[in-house]
Design a protein around this motif. Sequence first.
Motif, short mmCIF file in Angstrom:
data_model
loop_
_atom_site.label_atom_id
_atom_site.label_comp_id
_atom_site.label_asym_id
_atom_site.label_seq_id
_atom_site.Cartn_x
_atom_site.Cartn_y
_atom_site.Cartn_z
N ALA A 187 0.80 -1.22 0.00
CA ALA A 187 0.00 0.00 0.00
C ALA A 187 0.83 1.28 0.00
CB ALA A 187 -0.93 0.00 1.21
N HIS A 188 2.14 1.18 0.27
CA HIS A 188 2.98 2.37 0.40
C HIS A 188 4.36 2.12 -0.20
CE1 HIS A 188 -0.05 4.06 3.07
NE2 HIS A 188 -0.09 2.87 3.64
N ALA A 189 5.05 3.20 -0.56
CA ALA A 189 6.37 3.07 -1.18
C ALA A 189 7.39 2.43 -0.25
CB ALA A 189 6.87 4.44 -1.64
N VAL A 190 7.40 2.83 1.01
CA VAL A 190 8.34 2.27 1.99
C VAL A 190 7.57 1.95 3.26
CG1 VAL A 190 10.44 2.64 3.36
CG2 VAL A 190 10.27 3.62 1.06
N VAL A 191 7.70 0.71 3.71
CA VAL A 191 7.02 0.26 4.92
C VAL A 191 8.06 -0.40 5.82
CG1 VAL A 191 5.27 -1.31 5.85
CG2 VAL A 191 4.83 -0.07 3.73
N ILE A 192 8.02 -0.01 7.09
CA ILE A 192 8.90 -0.61 8.09
C ILE A 192 8.04 -1.23 9.18
CG2 ILE A 192 10.72 -0.25 9.80
CD1 ILE A 192 11.55 2.25 8.21
N PHE A 193 8.22 -2.52 9.39
CA PHE A 193 7.60 -3.19 10.53
C PHE A 193 8.61 -3.08 11.66
CE2 PHE A 193 5.28 -4.87 6.99
CZ PHE A 193 3.98 -4.91 7.47
N SER A 194 8.17 -2.53 12.78
CA SER A 194 9.09 -2.11 13.83
C SER A 194 8.56 -2.51 15.20
CB SER A 194 9.23 -0.58 13.75
OG SER A 194 9.97 -0.06 14.80
N ASP A 195 9.42 -2.37 16.18
CA ASP A 195 9.06 -2.47 17.59
C ASP A 195 9.51 -1.16 18.20
OD1 ASP A 195 9.56 -2.94 20.48
OD2 ASP A 195 8.87 -4.95 19.99
N SER A 196 8.65 -0.51 18.94
CA SER A 196 8.94 0.84 19.43
C SER A 196 10.15 0.91 20.36
CB SER A 196 7.71 1.44 20.11
OG SER A 196 7.33 0.64 21.21
N THR A 197 10.59 -0.23 20.91
CA THR A 197 11.73 -0.21 21.83
C THR A 197 13.01 -0.79 21.21
OG1 THR A 197 11.14 -2.36 22.77
CG2 THR A 197 10.21 -0.40 23.84
N CYS A 198 12.98 -1.10 19.93
CA CYS A 198 14.11 -1.75 19.26
C CYS A 198 15.09 -0.72 18.70
CB CYS A 198 13.56 -2.64 18.14
SG CYS A 198 14.82 -3.28 17.03
N CYS A 199 16.35 -0.82 19.12
CA CYS A 199 17.35 0.14 18.66
C CYS A 199 17.65 -0.01 17.16
CB CYS A 199 18.63 0.03 19.48
SG CYS A 199 19.47 -1.55 19.36
N MET A 200 17.61 -1.21 16.63
CA MET A 200 17.85 -1.40 15.20
C MET A 200 16.68 -0.84 14.38
SD MET A 200 20.81 -2.63 14.59
CE MET A 200 21.45 -1.64 15.92
N CYS A 201 15.48 -0.91 14.92
CA CYS A 201 14.32 -0.31 14.26
C CYS A 201 14.49 1.20 14.20
CB CYS A 201 13.04 -0.67 14.99
SG CYS A 201 12.66 -2.43 14.96
N GLU A 221 1.53 -9.98 17.85
CA GLU A 221 2.21 -11.26 18.04
C GLU A 221 2.07 -12.13 16.79
OE1 GLU A 221 2.01 -15.12 20.98
OE2 GLU A 221 1.47 -13.16 21.80
N ASP A 222 0.90 -12.10 16.17
CA ASP A 222 0.71 -12.85 14.91
C ASP A 222 1.58 -12.27 13.79
OD1 ASP A 222 -1.16 -14.51 16.12
OD2 ASP A 222 -2.86 -13.28 15.50
N LEU A 223 1.66 -10.94 13.73
CA LEU A 223 2.51 -10.30 12.73
C LEU A 223 3.97 -10.67 12.97
CD1 LEU A 223 1.04 -6.69 12.48
CD2 LEU A 223 0.90 -8.50 10.78
N SER A 224 4.38 -10.68 14.22
CA SER A 224 5.77 -11.02 14.57
C SER A 224 6.10 -12.44 14.11
CB SER A 224 5.98 -10.87 16.07
OG SER A 224 7.30 -11.16 16.42
N GLY A 261 13.15 -16.36 7.95
CA GLY A 261 13.75 -17.67 8.17
C GLY A 261 14.19 -17.89 9.61
N GLY A 262 13.48 -17.28 10.54
CA GLY A 262 13.78 -17.48 11.96
C GLY A 262 14.63 -16.39 12.58
N ALA A 263 15.12 -15.44 11.79
CA ALA A 263 15.89 -14.32 12.34
C ALA A 263 14.94 -13.33 13.01
CB ALA A 263 16.68 -13.64 11.23
N ALA A 264 15.49 -12.35 13.68
CA ALA A 264 14.67 -11.35 14.38
C ALA A 264 13.62 -10.76 13.43
CB ALA A 264 15.56 -10.24 14.93
N PRO A 265 12.38 -10.63 13.91
CA PRO A 265 11.30 -10.19 13.03
C PRO A 265 11.31 -8.70 12.70
CG PRO A 265 10.47 -10.55 15.24
CD PRO A 265 11.90 -11.01 15.23
#
Length: 125
Positions: free
Chosen positions: A32-46, A72-75, A83-87
């Motif tokens: 739906a958008h040009a750039v989408v980031i799935f994130s966690d609000s407390t994640c430093c890499m995010c 949780e389902d999205l994660s 492939g099992g790496a951090a979501p």
Amino acid sequence: MHYQTGSGSCKVPLKRSVATDPMERIERMAAAHAVVIFSDSTCCMCHTAKRLFCSLGVSPVIYEIDQDPRGEDLSKALLRLHGGAAPVPTVFIGGKLVGAIDSVMASHINGSLVPLLKEAGALWL
């Protein structure tokens, strides 16, 4: 709740996706958008991924999965994509999976990120 980050620190709520299958929901959200980031609000890499795109002049749509009732389902679905790496962070550009922060940073360093962003319509210059 889903948020879109615009210029500055303004956050605008987005409509909820009606898809019930988490993978289908991710695909719809990403397309739906040009750039989408799935994130966690407390994640430093995010945070790093968000800052990178903002520094390039891109306003990504950011879905904070820790603030979503079905996060949780999205994660779990994102784990399958990786492939099992951090979501998180998981980045889509032009509806296509770019990957986690390592893939995004590698694309930035090797010079392929900006052309991807231009092709997706996220950058005009």
